[in-house]
Write an enzyme that holds these catalytic residues in place. Sequence first.
Site, PDB file in Angstrom:
ATOM      1  N   HIS A 186       0.864  -1.170   0.000  1.00 59.59           N
ATOM      2  CA  HIS A 186       0.000   0.000   0.000  1.00 59.59           C
ATOM      3  C   HIS A 186       0.906   1.227   0.000  1.00 59.59           C
ATOM      4  O   HIS A 186       1.928   1.240   0.684  1.00 59.59           O
ATOM      5  CB  HIS A 186      -0.882  -0.005   1.256  1.00 59.59           C
ATOM      6  CG  HIS A 186      -2.034   0.939   1.160  1.00 59.59           C
ATOM      7  ND1 HIS A 186      -1.888   2.291   1.343  1.00 59.59           N
ATOM      8  CD2 HIS A 186      -3.345   0.720   0.876  1.00 59.59           C
ATOM      9  CE1 HIS A 186      -3.074   2.868   1.190  1.00 59.59           C
ATOM     10  NE2 HIS A 186      -3.973   1.951   0.899  1.00 59.59           N
ATOM     11  N   ASP A 202      -7.664  -5.140   0.445  1.00 62.33           N
ATOM     12  CA  ASP A 202      -8.313  -5.854  -0.648  1.00 62.33           C
ATOM     13  C   ASP A 202      -8.125  -7.362  -0.570  1.00 62.33           C
ATOM     14  O   ASP A 202      -8.948  -8.119  -1.077  1.00 62.33           O
ATOM     15  CB  ASP A 202      -7.751  -5.369  -1.992  1.00 62.33           C
ATOM     16  CG  ASP A 202      -7.995  -3.888  -2.186  1.00 62.33           C
ATOM     17  OD1 ASP A 202      -9.157  -3.481  -2.038  1.00 62.33           O
ATOM     18  OD2 ASP A 202      -7.042  -3.144  -2.477  1.00 62.33           O
TER      19      ASP A 202
END
Lengths: 378, 378
Positions: free
Chosen positions: B262, B313
């Site tokens: 991320h 996710d």
Amino acid sequence: MSTTPATKGLEGVVAATSSICFIDGDKGILAYRGIDIHELAERSSFEEVCYLLWFGKLPNAKELSDFQAQLGAERKLHPDIIKLLKSFPTSAPPMEVLRTAVSALSMYDPDAAKVDHESNIRKSIRLTSQIAMIVADFDRIRKGKDIVEADKSLSTSANFLLMLNGEKPSDTADKALDVALILHADHELNASTFAARVIAATLSDMHSCITGAIGALKGPLHGGANEEVMKMLFAIDKAGEDPVEHVKKMIAEKKKISGFGHRVYHTEDPRATHLRRMSRDLGTKDGKPKWYEMSEKIEKFIKAEKKLNANVDFYSASTYTTLGIDIDLFTPIFAISRMSGWAAHVIEQHNDNRLIRPRADYVGPKHPAKYVPMDQRG
Amino acid sequence: MSTTPATKGLEGVVAATSSICFIDGDKGILAYRGIDIHELAERSSFEEVCYLLWFGKLPNAKELSDFQAQLGAERKLHPDIIKLLKSFPTSAPPMEVLRTAVSALSMYDPDAAKVDHESNIRKSIRLTSQIAMIVADFDRIRKGKDIVEADKSLSTSANFLLMLNGEKPSDTADKALDVALILHADHELNASTFAARVIAATLSDMHSCITGAIGALKGPLHGGANEEVMKMLFAIDKAGEDPVEHVKKMIAEKKKISGFGHRVYHTEDPRATHLRRMSRDLGTKDGKPKWYEMSEKIEKFIKAEKKLNANVDFYSASTYTTLGIDIDLFTPIFAISRMSGWAAHVIEQHNDNRLIRPRADYVGPKHPAKYVPMDQRG
């Protein structure tokens, strides 16, 4: 985390490298792919400018005629889109209709989700033709008039005026709109274009980017300014007031006078030069120089009083009104033109992408703030 | 013009001050209005989080029940919107349907163009209820099933699952989706939220902002990642492969493994902690732990091999699939949740606005490039 200090509105912050649009706000220079806007306004056409923006060079005769043929061939809307336009309330603001219809178009576009260069070019051509048709068709529909068939052989401006008014425009009118489309085609990282690039940078599709851009352009601080100018001119006309007296009163009441000043330009907006001339020429030709004369008086006064220059919005108001265009179509016409710039920026973003994801300077309650149980809350 | 140097993707650049969301990427902290996401995931509800994000404080019992009643009361769609959903191709991607339907909603919203605080709150409530209904209704329509009536008394998550599946969800399923909605509610200036703020900053309306945000979320680099995770898990399952061997092959072929790493977090994404747990719990309860077990093996391998952490996710994919949700509804569900954060940021932007208009670093042909006459072009 290393961050630079917050600059409200990202003023002066460089958010991308780009080869599309050059602006020198101190010298009043605007250029597409290096070519000065004055040259383009005087010698080019909107179609040539689209080509220049998307392909990075001026087209030769064959390239231009092929390109015009492609734009013409895309002057068709899926029957479901026509049905969609007919299903909207006739009172719907045209920008909301345009935003919705452009979003719907992706469902009928064979290249919808693709983000490669060739697909993006095809969608840019398609959307440029389709956006103009949507604006014209919805205006006919809401007025209870029949939709006018597109003429594939005409320029974007002439075809739009034909589809809007049901008759071919005069050369003066066609030329005026064509120049307006050239002048509004691109303006670097303005808010709507920047919104389009932020959306593009998630590798989302062209329709998502353009839909978002239309939403941004709709805002009163962006596309809405020339509507405000025209509302002021109408109010002055209706009251039979002296334009300068009216503006003086507005200033005394601390009301904003739209159409003046620009975050980027500190001298005359180079686009205003051409729109002023067109407003004057159209008024003279039309025998209705009223809007131009009113505008000119206000411009002189504001320049003397506030040291503010007229921007692109100021004279586009009187130009469009003299062309017989409804006030709530000003921003949709801006969208027809800016579609070319939005597309160029989406293509550029997709071709060398990085997610656009800045940070915020957090000024809220300090972490960890207590999760107060329900029975102890005030 | 004074500008700061270009930072590609605005990485590390502060674009706004905000009181909504605190992220410490080094320590793996996420907090809404200062309250840690772990507390909220364990003790709060999606409705309470909406209230917290929009009003800046936790509601007391009466405030929460009034607020839930308002959300429930807005669980209705104008008949024209239902007709619109039925008019789309059944093969249309749900995110394109959602983007279009949200854009259309403004035409039926009494507060459409208003940007004051109270109107924005009303629209936030309305859109939160309406977005969930649009996702559920279109899924029923495309499958040839009847639309299920909303239950105004249920939570957002339970009502959504009811409208999607035609039956009330189990408490475990309801709780799992509720926690997923809490975890996805806000994430500071992520791309879709930033797009919403750029649009809001022209003083454009909430519907324009949310429509643009949906378009950004649709991009594979943003909302699309958990779909990619699930496609990978399905491919492994179909081929009957060992998950680690499959991932090794992907790495050898230089394919991107979605769901890891991320830009902001350099440690575990705090949201992944809860989604991992839910994926495991749901799998155990369901007697179908397959997707969780597969995911766990991949996570361990990628962590050891690539030093990358699972992000939000990665485990939302197996969670949603275990809940029986179609893969192309993952991103729409993300939108149902993130609607709350988008709205909070639009409200914050409108309440203290400045146009967001950065600059580009121009690297194109030097001005003034020559306007070569047509007959001299190559």
